[in-house]
Design a protein around this motif. Structure first.
Motif, PDB file in Angstrom:
ATOM      1  N   ARG A 181       1.269  -2.842  -4.679  1.00 18.55           N
ATOM      2  CA  ARG A 181       1.154  -3.671  -3.679  1.00 18.55           C
ATOM      3  C   ARG A 181       1.382  -5.030  -3.977  1.00 18.55           C
ATOM      4  O   ARG A 181       2.114  -6.083  -3.603  1.00 18.55           O
ATOM      5  CB  ARG A 181       0.186  -3.434  -2.740  1.00 18.55           C
ATOM      6  CG  ARG A 181       0.005  -4.080  -1.476  1.00 18.55           C
ATOM      7  CD  ARG A 181      -1.264  -4.179  -0.734  1.00 18.55           C
ATOM      8  NE  ARG A 181      -2.423  -4.788  -1.488  1.00 18.55           N
ATOM      9  CZ  ARG A 181      -2.342  -6.068  -1.868  1.00 18.55           C
ATOM     10  NH1 ARG A 181      -1.362  -7.134  -1.272  1.00 18.55           N
ATOM     11  NH2 ARG A 181      -3.326  -6.663  -2.494  1.00 18.55           N
ATOM     12  N   GLN A 193       4.186  -7.757  -3.418  1.00 16.07           N
ATOM     13  CA  GLN A 193       3.986  -9.187  -2.730  1.00 16.07           C
ATOM     14  C   GLN A 193       4.326 -10.508  -3.720  1.00 16.07           C
ATOM     15  O   GLN A 193       5.152 -11.236  -3.147  1.00 16.07           O
ATOM     16  CB  GLN A 193       2.368  -9.177  -2.459  1.00 16.07           C
ATOM     17  CG  GLN A 193       1.869 -10.495  -1.806  1.00 16.07           C
ATOM     18  CD  GLN A 193       0.440 -10.383  -1.915  1.00 16.07           C
ATOM     19  OE1 GLN A 193      -0.209  -9.457  -1.479  1.00 16.07           O
ATOM     20  NE2 GLN A 193      -0.291 -11.523  -1.969  1.00 16.07           N
ATOM     21  N   GLU A 216       0.588   7.859   4.950  1.00 16.99           N
ATOM     22  CA  GLU A 216       0.561   6.327   5.686  1.00 16.99           C
ATOM     23  C   GLU A 216       0.345   5.292   4.827  1.00 16.99           C
ATOM     24  O   GLU A 216       0.942   4.159   4.749  1.00 16.99           O
ATOM     25  CB  GLU A 216      -0.708   6.459   6.620  1.00 16.99           C
ATOM     26  CG  GLU A 216      -0.170   6.990   8.166  1.00 16.99           C
ATOM     27  CD  GLU A 216      -0.530   8.425   7.855  1.00 16.99           C
ATOM     28  OE1 GLU A 216      -1.127   8.955   7.101  1.00 16.99           O
ATOM     29  OE2 GLU A 216       0.151   9.477   8.684  1.00 16.99           O
ATOM     30  N   VAL A 217      -0.369   5.532   3.424  1.00 14.54           N
ATOM     31  CA  VAL A 217      -0.453   4.586   2.587  1.00 14.54           C
ATOM     32  C   VAL A 217       0.722   4.386   2.052  1.00 14.54           C
ATOM     33  O   VAL A 217       1.210   3.141   1.810  1.00 14.54           O
ATOM     34  CB  VAL A 217      -1.717   4.942   1.404  1.00 14.54           C
ATOM     35  CG1 VAL A 217      -1.569   3.990   0.231  1.00 14.54           C
ATOM     36  CG2 VAL A 217      -2.953   5.166   2.118  1.00 14.54           C
ATOM     37  N   LYS A 235       4.073   4.956   3.122  1.00 12.22           N
ATOM     38  CA  LYS A 235       4.590   4.454   4.140  1.00 12.22           C
ATOM     39  C   LYS A 235       4.542   3.043   4.399  1.00 12.22           C
ATOM     40  O   LYS A 235       5.558   2.308   4.448  1.00 12.22           O
ATOM     41  CB  LYS A 235       4.583   5.467   5.417  1.00 12.22           C
ATOM     42  CG  LYS A 235       5.464   5.357   6.613  1.00 12.22           C
ATOM     43  CD  LYS A 235       5.153   6.095   7.685  1.00 12.22           C
ATOM     44  CE  LYS A 235       5.928   5.932   8.758  1.00 12.22           C
ATOM     45  NZ  LYS A 235       5.657   6.702   9.904  1.00 12.22           N
ATOM     46  N   SER A 236       3.282   2.682   4.490  1.00 16.55           N
ATOM     47  CA  SER A 236       2.955   1.229   4.729  1.00 16.55           C
ATOM     48  C   SER A 236       3.588   0.171   3.676  1.00 16.55           C
ATOM     49  O   SER A 236       4.245  -0.776   3.807  1.00 16.55           O
ATOM     50  CB  SER A 236       1.333   1.019   4.654  1.00 16.55           C
ATOM     51  OG  SER A 236       1.107  -0.316   4.735  1.00 16.55           O
ATOM     52  N   LEU A 237       3.589   0.932   2.167  1.00  8.62           N
ATOM     53  CA  LEU A 237       4.379   0.039   1.113  1.00  8.62           C
ATOM     54  C   LEU A 237       5.463  -0.083   1.415  1.00  8.62           C
ATOM     55  O   LEU A 237       6.293  -1.207   1.052  1.00  8.62           O
ATOM     56  CB  LEU A 237       4.038   0.761  -0.185  1.00  8.62           C
ATOM     57  CG  LEU A 237       2.659   0.654  -0.900  1.00  8.62           C
ATOM     58  CD1 LEU A 237       2.380   1.534  -2.235  1.00  8.62           C
ATOM     59  CD2 LEU A 237       2.292  -0.719  -1.233  1.00  8.62           C
ATOM     60  N   LEU A 266       7.520   0.216   4.252  1.00  2.83           N
ATOM     61  CA  LEU A 266       7.488  -0.630   5.515  1.00  2.83           C
ATOM     62  C   LEU A 266       7.460  -2.148   5.233  1.00  2.83           C
ATOM     63  O   LEU A 266       8.053  -2.714   5.727  1.00  2.83           O
ATOM     64  CB  LEU A 266       6.918  -0.205   6.331  1.00  2.83           C
ATOM     65  CG  LEU A 266       7.262   1.170   7.273  1.00  2.83           C
ATOM     66  CD1 LEU A 266       6.087   1.805   7.969  1.00  2.83           C
ATOM     67  CD2 LEU A 266       8.488   1.156   7.892  1.00  2.83           C
ATOM     68  N   ASN A 267       6.700  -2.319   4.336  1.00  2.00           N
ATOM     69  CA  ASN A 267       6.275  -3.696   3.887  1.00  2.00           C
ATOM     70  C   ASN A 267       6.905  -4.402   2.689  1.00  2.00           C
ATOM     71  O   ASN A 267       6.579  -5.352   2.400  1.00  2.00           O
ATOM     72  CB  ASN A 267       4.901  -4.127   3.977  1.00  2.00           C
ATOM     73  CG  ASN A 267       4.007  -3.688   5.216  1.00  2.00           C
ATOM     74  OD1 ASN A 267       4.291  -4.371   6.399  1.00  2.00           O
ATOM     75  ND2 ASN A 267       3.409  -2.691   5.615  1.00  2.00           N
ATOM     76  N   LYS A 268       7.735  -3.601   2.113  1.00  4.41           N
ATOM     77  CA  LYS A 268       8.338  -4.137   0.916  1.00  4.41           C
ATOM     78  C   LYS A 268       9.169  -5.208   1.094  1.00  4.41           C
ATOM     79  O   LYS A 268       9.946  -5.213   2.342  1.00  4.41           O
ATOM     80  CB  LYS A 268       8.982  -2.894   0.191  1.00  4.41           C
ATOM     81  CG  LYS A 268      10.287  -2.456   0.604  1.00  4.41           C
ATOM     82  CD  LYS A 268      11.295  -1.734  -0.006  1.00  4.41           C
ATOM     83  CE  LYS A 268      12.539  -1.485   0.249  1.00  4.41           C
ATOM     84  NZ  LYS A 268      13.535  -2.824   0.133  1.00  4.41           N
ATOM     85  N   GLU A 287       8.082  12.045   6.681  1.00  4.31           N
ATOM     86  CA  GLU A 287       8.066  10.764   7.454  1.00  4.31           C
ATOM     87  C   GLU A 287       8.618   9.659   6.393  1.00  4.31           C
ATOM     88  O   GLU A 287       9.283   8.667   6.472  1.00  4.31           O
ATOM     89  CB  GLU A 287       6.542  10.275   7.575  1.00  4.31           C
ATOM     90  CG  GLU A 287       5.763  10.907   8.311  1.00  4.31           C
ATOM     91  CD  GLU A 287       4.920  12.258   7.964  1.00  4.31           C
ATOM     92  OE1 GLU A 287       3.808  12.382   8.101  1.00  4.31           O
ATOM     93  OE2 GLU A 287       5.736  13.010   7.064  1.00  4.31           O
TER      94      GLU A 287
END
Length: 181
Positions: free
Chosen positions: A98, A102, A126-127, A129-131, A133-135, A151
């Motif tokens: 993460r 960032q 979801e953990v 998936k969040s990485l 979606l936010n890359k 997913e």
């Protein structure tokens, strides 16, 4: 911050019960590193000494390899205490990824055997998936391992399924140094 940027960062998944998922990810990593880009491979749940680990640094000095939750036995054989340690290590690895996303530290990030982490319910989908979606738009990601969840497949740009047609273990031939390890 990266000096060289990819035009567009996509998401790859290498999944299936066949041999070659990690090898394919490393091959893409070497290709990317050879193009002058920075690569990070984070490997989960794998331990032991393998030829691929030794080759990465020799072939591509801008290709970094780090292991989290390295194990030398199957997850289902771990004690509850060992499983808690694995989860702690996996979460540290994901936090590092993460931060790298960032800070835009690498052009390509490989999450080797992340599907095994998910399949064994070490963390929730979801953990990951969040990485994804936010890359950042200019960072490529590769995820490997058997049984990729729908997913993640839905989010990916490339999905390759390795299918075992035939394997030497069916004849009683175990893993051989330099080939399977």
């Amino acid at each position: 911050m990266l000096e060289k940027k990819l035009e567009k960062g996509l998401i790859h998944i290498y999944t299936g019960n066949g041999k070659g998922k990690t090898t394919a990810a490393i091959g893409q990593g070497i290709r990317t590193a050879g193009g002058g880009f920075k690569v990070l491979m984070v490997q989960f749940l794998k331990g032991g000494d393998t030829g691929e680990v030794h080759s990465i640094g020799k072939l591509a000095p801008n290709f970094e390899f780090i292991r989290f939750a390295a194990m030398n036995k199957f997850y289902f054989r771990l004690t509850e205490e060992e499983k808690a340690e694995v989860k702690k290590s996996v979460l540290q690895g994901l936090e590092m990824i993460r931060r790298c996303l960032q800070d835009k530290t690498y052009n390509l990030i490989i999450m080797d055997e992340i599907m095994a982490v998910l399949y064994n319910h070490v963390i929730e989908v979801e953990v990951v998936k969040s990485l994804l979606l936010n890359k950042p738009e200019d960072i490529e990601m590769i995820l490997t391992g058997r049984k990729a969840p729908k997913e993640l497949i839905d989010l990916a740009d490339y999905v390759t399924e390795m299918t075992m047609i035939k394997h030497p273990f069916e004849k009683g031939i175990g893993a051989r140094k330099g080939i399977e390890s």
